[in-house]
Scaffold this motif. Structure first.
Motif, PDB file in Angstrom:
ATOM      1  N   HIS A   2       0.809  -1.213   0.000  1.00 43.43           N
ATOM      2  CA  HIS A   2       0.000   0.000   0.000  1.00 43.43           C
ATOM      3  C   HIS A   2       0.846   1.269   0.000  1.00 43.43           C
ATOM      4  O   HIS A   2       0.306   2.366   0.003  1.00 43.43           O
ATOM      5  CB  HIS A   2      -0.916   0.019   1.237  1.00 43.43           C
ATOM      6  CG  HIS A   2      -1.999  -1.003   1.190  1.00 43.43           C
ATOM      7  ND1 HIS A   2      -1.798  -2.306   1.585  1.00 43.43           N
ATOM      8  CD2 HIS A   2      -3.292  -0.921   0.781  1.00 43.43           C
ATOM      9  CE1 HIS A   2      -2.929  -2.993   1.448  1.00 43.43           C
ATOM     10  NE2 HIS A   2      -3.855  -2.162   0.953  1.00 43.43           N
ATOM     11  N   LEU A   3       2.167   1.159   0.030  1.00 38.99           N
ATOM     12  CA  LEU A   3       3.020   2.343   0.132  1.00 38.99           C
ATOM     13  C   LEU A   3       3.205   3.006  -1.230  1.00 38.99           C
ATOM     14  O   LEU A   3       3.269   2.344  -2.264  1.00 38.99           O
ATOM     15  CB  LEU A   3       4.392   1.968   0.698  1.00 38.99           C
ATOM     16  CG  LEU A   3       4.424   1.506   2.155  1.00 38.99           C
ATOM     17  CD1 LEU A   3       5.848   1.145   2.551  1.00 38.99           C
ATOM     18  CD2 LEU A   3       3.860   2.567   3.075  1.00 38.99           C
ATOM     19  N   HIS A   4       3.295   4.338  -1.211  1.00 43.76           N
ATOM     20  CA  HIS A   4       3.648   5.116  -2.402  1.00 43.76           C
ATOM     21  C   HIS A   4       5.106   4.838  -2.757  1.00 43.76           C
ATOM     22  O   HIS A   4       5.915   4.549  -1.875  1.00 43.76           O
ATOM     23  CB  HIS A   4       3.444   6.610  -2.094  1.00 43.76           C
ATOM     24  CG  HIS A   4       3.600   7.494  -3.285  1.00 43.76           C
ATOM     25  ND1 HIS A   4       4.822   7.921  -3.722  1.00 43.76           N
ATOM     26  CD2 HIS A   4       2.670   8.028  -4.120  1.00 43.76           C
ATOM     27  CE1 HIS A   4       4.655   8.696  -4.777  1.00 43.76           C
ATOM     28  NE2 HIS A   4       3.363   8.777  -5.040  1.00 43.76           N
ATOM     29  N   PRO A   5       5.496   4.917  -4.023  1.00 44.86           N
ATOM     30  CA  PRO A   5       6.905   4.679  -4.382  1.00 44.86           C
ATOM     31  C   PRO A   5       7.868   5.530  -3.590  1.00 44.86           C
ATOM     32  O   PRO A   5       8.982   5.109  -3.305  1.00 44.86           O
ATOM     33  CB  PRO A   5       6.936   5.034  -5.877  1.00 44.86           C
ATOM     34  CG  PRO A   5       5.552   4.779  -6.351  1.00 44.86           C
ATOM     35  CD  PRO A   5       4.653   5.127  -5.211  1.00 44.86           C
ATOM     36  N   GLU A  48       3.112  15.258  -6.552  1.00 47.27           N
ATOM     37  CA  GLU A  48       2.484  15.726  -7.780  1.00 47.27           C
ATOM     38  C   GLU A  48       2.001  17.168  -7.726  1.00 47.27           C
ATOM     39  O   GLU A  48       1.984  17.851  -8.753  1.00 47.27           O
ATOM     40  CB  GLU A  48       1.301  14.815  -8.139  1.00 47.27           C
ATOM     41  CG  GLU A  48       1.713  13.376  -8.419  1.00 47.27           C
ATOM     42  CD  GLU A  48       0.522  12.501  -8.769  1.00 47.27           C
ATOM     43  OE1 GLU A  48      -0.571  13.061  -8.975  1.00 47.27           O
ATOM     44  OE2 GLU A  48       0.683  11.274  -8.835  1.00 47.27           O
ATOM     45  N   ASP A  49       1.582  17.654  -6.559  1.00 45.39           N
ATOM     46  CA  ASP A  49       0.933  18.964  -6.499  1.00 45.39           C
ATOM     47  C   ASP A  49       1.667  19.995  -5.650  1.00 45.39           C
ATOM     48  O   ASP A  49       1.560  21.193  -5.916  1.00 45.39           O
ATOM     49  CB  ASP A  49      -0.496  18.816  -5.953  1.00 45.39           C
ATOM     50  CG  ASP A  49      -1.344  17.916  -6.839  1.00 45.39           C
ATOM     51  OD1 ASP A  49      -1.218  18.025  -8.070  1.00 45.39           O
ATOM     52  OD2 ASP A  49      -2.115  17.101  -6.293  1.00 45.39           O
ATOM     53  N   ALA A  50       2.368  19.582  -4.627  1.00 44.14           N
ATOM     54  CA  ALA A  50       2.984  20.538  -3.701  1.00 44.14           C
ATOM     55  C   ALA A  50       4.111  21.314  -4.380  1.00 44.14           C
ATOM     56  O   ALA A  50       4.849  20.774  -5.205  1.00 44.14           O
ATOM     57  CB  ALA A  50       3.526  19.807  -2.473  1.00 44.14           C
ATOM     58  N   TYR A  78       7.200  18.914  -9.392  1.00 46.03           N
ATOM     59  CA  TYR A  78       7.609  20.307  -9.188  1.00 46.03           C
ATOM     60  C   TYR A  78       9.099  20.492  -9.468  1.00 46.03           C
ATOM     61  O   TYR A  78       9.507  21.478 -10.087  1.00 46.03           O
ATOM     62  CB  TYR A  78       7.287  20.739  -7.758  1.00 46.03           C
ATOM     63  CG  TYR A  78       7.773  22.130  -7.428  1.00 46.03           C
ATOM     64  CD1 TYR A  78       7.063  23.251  -7.841  1.00 46.03           C
ATOM     65  CD2 TYR A  78       8.950  22.321  -6.709  1.00 46.03           C
ATOM     66  CE1 TYR A  78       7.510  24.532  -7.547  1.00 46.03           C
ATOM     67  CE2 TYR A  78       9.404  23.596  -6.414  1.00 46.03           C
ATOM     68  CZ  TYR A  78       8.682  24.698  -6.831  1.00 46.03           C
ATOM     69  OH  TYR A  78       9.133  25.951  -6.541  1.00 46.03           O
ATOM     70  N   ALA A  79       9.929  19.537  -9.032  1.00 46.87           N
ATOM     71  CA  ALA A  79      11.372  19.653  -9.238  1.00 46.87           C
ATOM     72  C   ALA A  79      11.707  19.719 -10.722  1.00 46.87           C
ATOM     73  O   ALA A  79      12.538  20.530 -11.162  1.00 46.87           O
ATOM     74  CB  ALA A  79      12.098  18.480  -8.582  1.00 46.87           C
TER      75      ALA A  79
END
Length: 423
Positions: free
Chosen positions: A14-17, A53-55, A74-75
């Motif tokens: 269930h973890l994000h990459p 994705e958004d911050a 963003y980077a």
């Protein structure tokens, strides 16, 4: 859902990459691999997706070779380049960090309290500053960063200070320029008055010597006759210098007037040849005119252009060995007319070529007899040519000879009107 369910360990599936393999923060700048995130895994996933994705913050994951394994949206947007697979060294501006390699930078950050200042280079070469936090595990480094908000303020203060200094310097320069302009005007007035006052007595000397020489046969080589001829040459040279001073004072004061008329070019060149004949005969130099048949007449100030060609021809004769040839050539081009004078003298060094049309540069160039010229003739010639919209040029090779000439563009020649113009 019970309380224990909200605080249990999140399964790896269930973890994000970004979350997998990083671990929980542990101690100063380190994270534990046995990562536990309190709360619902779905909430954790939303938080990580927002972060990646958004911050508006930079997220970078580096391996232990400082290669970027992951960069958030963003980077890559703020740098303008794809970052995954790039070495951190290609991104950093080392000058501000005081180091020359990424390993030293990372070690420095680990030993200092966050936040750290990281300066990077964007795709178009612009520098950007970030306040970052560095975390690391056994497997990777994690960098979180936001744009440095203090950088623009500091930069604006520096720019404001520089603008104030520039304003002060500009004001002082304007004041100095005004003072120099006043001194230059005084110099021109003095030069004009002095030359004008000197011209009359020199003219009287020339007329008196000419009267005396009229009674001296050409084959008279007595000491008295030679002395009179020497005085005549010196007085003529002084008269030319005085006339040059007058021309310079007129040009520098902005009072040069062009009398634009339709001028027959073959006739003008014949006059130039007649003007130069005595000097050419004395120096045993052959004088030739080569004119493109397409050049018949031009709308110019004939007297001023004749003065320029006479001056160039005189210089060529003075610097040509006996028995050599001087050519005045008129060339018809697509966009301009060229007049040039070619000699077979010793040539002009590249250094002297750069200064040839500057005042008094001729004082460093010896004539055939070893005497020096004051160097105003070419300055006057350049001003006259530029007043016609043209330009002077010089081509020279040591021990081969020199070509000095000028261009007259058709755009000026065809637009000139029959009148007198101030320049």
């Amino acid at each position: 859902m019970g309380r224990n369910q909200c605080t249990g360990r999140v399964p790896d599936s269930h973890l994000h990459p970004l979350d997998r393999g990083i671990g929980e923060r542990h101690g100063a700048g380190t994270m534990r691999d046995d990562h536990h995130i309190p709360g619902d895994p779905e909430i954790t996933g939303h938080a990580l997706r927002y972060l990646t994705e958004d911050a508006e913050c930079m997220v970078l994951i580096l391996d232990h070779e400082e290669t970027i394994m992951y960069a958030n949206r963003y980077a890559e947007a703020v740098t303008g380049i794809p970052l995954s697979g790039r070495h951190l060294q290609t991104l950093l501006l080392f000058g501000s960090a005081g180091n020359t390699d990424t390993r030293s930078v990372l070690d420095k950050w680990r030993n200092e309290s966050p936040p750290h200042l990281m300066n990077i280079r964007t795709a178009d070469g612009r520098p950007l500053s970030f306040q970052i936090h560095l975390y690391h595990t056994r497997r990777c480094h994690l960098i979180f960063g936001q744009k440095d908000s203090t950088g623009p303020e500091v930069l604006n203060r520096e720019i404001l200070g520089l603008n104030q200094e520039l304003t002060t310097i500009t004001r002082e320069l304007n004041q100095k320029n005004a003072e120099l302009a006043g001194l230059n005007e005084m110099k021109n007035q003095f030069l004009g008055m002095a030359a004008h006052d000197l011209r009359n007595p020199v003219t009287i000397i020339l007329l008196s010597i000419d009267l005396l020489l009229d009674s001296v046969p050409d084959d008279d080589h007595s000491d008295e006759a030679q002395m009179l001829r020497g005085i005549r040459r010196a007085a003529a040279q002084m008269s030319q210098v005085i006339n040059d001073f007058l021309d310079v004072s007129i040009i520098e004061s902005g009072q040069l007037r062009l009398n634009i008329r339709e001028v027959d070019i073959p006739d003008m060149l014949e006059h130039v040849q007649q003007n130069l004949h005595p000097a050419a005969k004395k120096g045993d130099v052959t004088m030739d005119i080569v004119l493109d048949p397409a050049i018949e007449s031009l709308r110019i100030d004939g007297g001023k252009i004749e003065q320029v060609l006479t001056n160039l021809g005189s210089n060529a004769i003075e610097h040509s060995p006996s028995g050599e040839r001087v050519i005045i050539r008129g060339l018809h081009g697509k966009e301009e007319i060229r007049f040039q004078v070619e000699d077979s003298g010793a040539g002009i060094s590249p250094e002297m070529q750069r200064e040839l049309f500057s005042p008094f540069s001729g004082s460093r160039r010896s004539k055939r007899g070893g005497e020096r010229s004051i160097g105003l003739g070419l300055v006057i010639s350049r001003k006259i040519v530029e007043a016609h919209g043209g330009a002077m040029y010089v081509e020279s090779e040591p021990d081969i000879g020199s070509t000095i000439g000028f261009t007259l563009p058709y755009s000026v020649l065809t637009n000139s009107q029959d009148n007198s113009q101030d320049t």
